[in-house]
Scaffold this motif. Structure first.
Motif, short mmCIF file in Angstrom:
data_model
loop_
_atom_site.label_atom_id
_atom_site.label_comp_id
_atom_site.label_asym_id
_atom_site.label_seq_id
_atom_site.Cartn_x
_atom_site.Cartn_y
_atom_site.Cartn_z
N LEU A 40 0.72 -1.18 0.09
CA LEU A 40 0.15 0.10 -0.05
C LEU A 40 0.98 1.33 -0.06
O LEU A 40 1.84 1.29 0.63
CB LEU A 40 -1.01 -0.08 1.22
CG LEU A 40 -1.67 -1.02 1.20
CD1 LEU A 40 -2.30 -1.07 2.81
CD2 LEU A 40 -2.98 -1.04 0.44
N ALA A 46 -2.49 0.34 -4.35
CA ALA A 46 -2.81 -0.89 -3.63
C ALA A 46 -2.19 -2.04 -4.64
O ALA A 46 -2.34 -1.87 -6.14
CB ALA A 46 -3.95 -1.58 -3.21
N SER A 47 -1.77 -3.12 -4.23
CA SER A 47 -1.13 -4.09 -5.18
C SER A 47 -0.91 -5.39 -4.31
O SER A 47 -0.73 -5.28 -3.07
CB SER A 47 0.16 -3.91 -5.89
OG SER A 47 1.27 -3.69 -4.83
N PHE A 79 -8.08 -6.24 -4.69
CA PHE A 79 -8.70 -4.94 -4.12
C PHE A 79 -10.00 -4.82 -4.13
O PHE A 79 -10.43 -4.30 -3.25
CB PHE A 79 -8.04 -3.87 -5.01
CG PHE A 79 -8.24 -2.64 -4.69
CD1 PHE A 79 -9.24 -1.81 -5.09
CD2 PHE A 79 -7.44 -1.95 -3.75
CE1 PHE A 79 -9.51 -0.39 -4.74
CE2 PHE A 79 -7.57 -0.53 -3.41
CZ PHE A 79 -8.62 0.08 -3.80
N ASP A 80 -10.62 -5.33 -5.08
CA ASP A 80 -12.16 -5.31 -5.07
C ASP A 80 -12.92 -5.77 -3.86
O ASP A 80 -14.05 -5.26 -3.38
CB ASP A 80 -12.88 -6.03 -6.12
CG ASP A 80 -12.39 -5.68 -7.51
OD1 ASP A 80 -12.91 -5.67 -8.68
OD2 ASP A 80 -11.24 -4.89 -7.52
N TYR A 135 -11.58 -6.06 -0.63
CA TYR A 135 -11.13 -5.97 0.60
C TYR A 135 -11.48 -4.54 1.14
O TYR A 135 -11.50 -3.69 0.28
CB TYR A 135 -9.38 -6.02 0.39
CG TYR A 135 -8.87 -7.57 0.70
CD1 TYR A 135 -9.20 -8.33 -0.62
CD2 TYR A 135 -8.30 -7.90 1.82
CE1 TYR A 135 -8.78 -9.60 -0.32
CE2 TYR A 135 -7.87 -9.21 2.04
CZ TYR A 135 -8.15 -10.02 0.97
OH TYR A 135 -7.79 -11.46 1.05
N ILE A 172 -10.63 -0.96 2.43
CA ILE A 172 -9.60 0.07 2.74
C ILE A 172 -9.96 0.92 3.67
O ILE A 172 -11.10 1.44 3.66
CB ILE A 172 -9.43 0.65 1.35
CG1 ILE A 172 -9.03 -0.22 0.20
CG2 ILE A 172 -8.33 1.80 1.57
CD1 ILE A 172 -7.60 -0.84 0.55
N ARG A 219 -13.24 4.90 -4.13
CA ARG A 219 -12.18 3.93 -4.67
C ARG A 219 -12.34 3.67 -5.89
O ARG A 219 -13.54 3.62 -6.43
CB ARG A 219 -12.25 2.51 -3.67
CG ARG A 219 -13.46 2.07 -3.52
CD ARG A 219 -13.57 1.03 -2.39
NE ARG A 219 -12.80 -0.42 -2.67
CZ ARG A 219 -12.39 -0.90 -1.91
NH1 ARG A 219 -12.95 -0.90 -0.49
NH2 ARG A 219 -11.55 -1.98 -2.17
N ASN A 233 -11.63 0.85 -8.42
CA ASN A 233 -11.17 -0.61 -8.27
C ASN A 233 -10.70 -1.13 -9.50
O ASN A 233 -9.70 -2.06 -9.51
CB ASN A 233 -12.45 -1.64 -8.10
CG ASN A 233 -12.87 -1.42 -6.54
OD1 ASN A 233 -12.06 -1.09 -5.98
ND2 ASN A 233 -14.31 -2.02 -6.59
N ASN A 288 -7.20 -0.05 -8.56
CA ASN A 288 -6.59 -0.47 -7.47
C ASN A 288 -6.00 0.50 -6.53
O ASN A 288 -5.13 0.67 -5.86
CB ASN A 288 -5.53 -1.42 -7.65
CG ASN A 288 -5.87 -2.82 -8.12
OD1 ASN A 288 -6.91 -3.07 -8.09
ND2 ASN A 288 -4.69 -3.87 -8.24
N THR A 289 -6.83 1.63 -6.51
CA THR A 289 -6.47 3.00 -5.75
C THR A 289 -7.65 3.44 -5.07
O THR A 289 -8.76 3.45 -5.34
CB THR A 289 -5.97 3.98 -6.75
OG1 THR A 289 -4.87 3.58 -7.44
CG2 THR A 289 -5.61 5.26 -5.97
N THR A 338 -5.46 -2.08 5.01
CA THR A 338 -6.29 -3.08 4.41
C THR A 338 -6.69 -4.12 5.11
O THR A 338 -5.93 -4.46 6.09
CB THR A 338 -5.97 -3.61 2.85
OG1 THR A 338 -7.02 -4.70 2.24
CG2 THR A 338 -4.78 -4.56 3.18
#
Length: 121
Positions: free
Chosen positions: A3, A23-24, A28-29, A31, A33, A69, A71, A74-75, A95
């Motif tokens: 993150l 995020a990586s 991501f979708d 979880y 944040i 967010r 998705n 991923n941010t 996360t």
């Protein structure tokens, strides 16, 4: 899991900033944040989070901050309006694998490095 929080800086009272959390390394979708902050000499405060089933704001930021967010990128973002000197802190994103999000730091598994926000004239 990585993150990366960014977007902090110096802003005058009443000003705005948008923080980003890239995020990586995970899906991501699915979880949660969360955004937290920690001012010198104070405990870490959970201020907002976004999950599949709910969104949360601490009373201290409700009506001024907005979490969102993207998705596809991923941010996650934290738009901060009406900033006050008491918002000065290091801001972190984190996360969690829980279904519902909250401001409890114990719920979060992975943390990014912080980004400094300073609100001062």
């Amino acid at each position: 899991v990585q993150l990366q929080a960014s977007g902090g800086g110096l802003v005058q009272p009443g000003g705005s900033l948008r923080l980003s959390c890239a995020a990586s390394g995970f899906n991501f979708d699915y979880y949660v944040i969360g955004w937290f902050r920690q001012a010198p000499g104070k405990e870490r405060e959970g201020i907002s989070c976004s999950g599949r089933y709910n969104t949360y704001y601490a009373d201290s930021v409700k009506g001024r901050f907005t979490i969102s967010r993207d998705n596809a990128k991923n941010t996650a973002y934290l738009r901060m309006n009406g900033l006050k000197p008491e918002d000065t802190a290091v801001y972190y994103c984190a996360t969690s694998g829980y279904n519902y999000c909250s401001g409890r730091a114990s719920q979060y598994d992975h943390w990014g490095q912080g980004t400094q926000v300073t609100v001062s004239s």
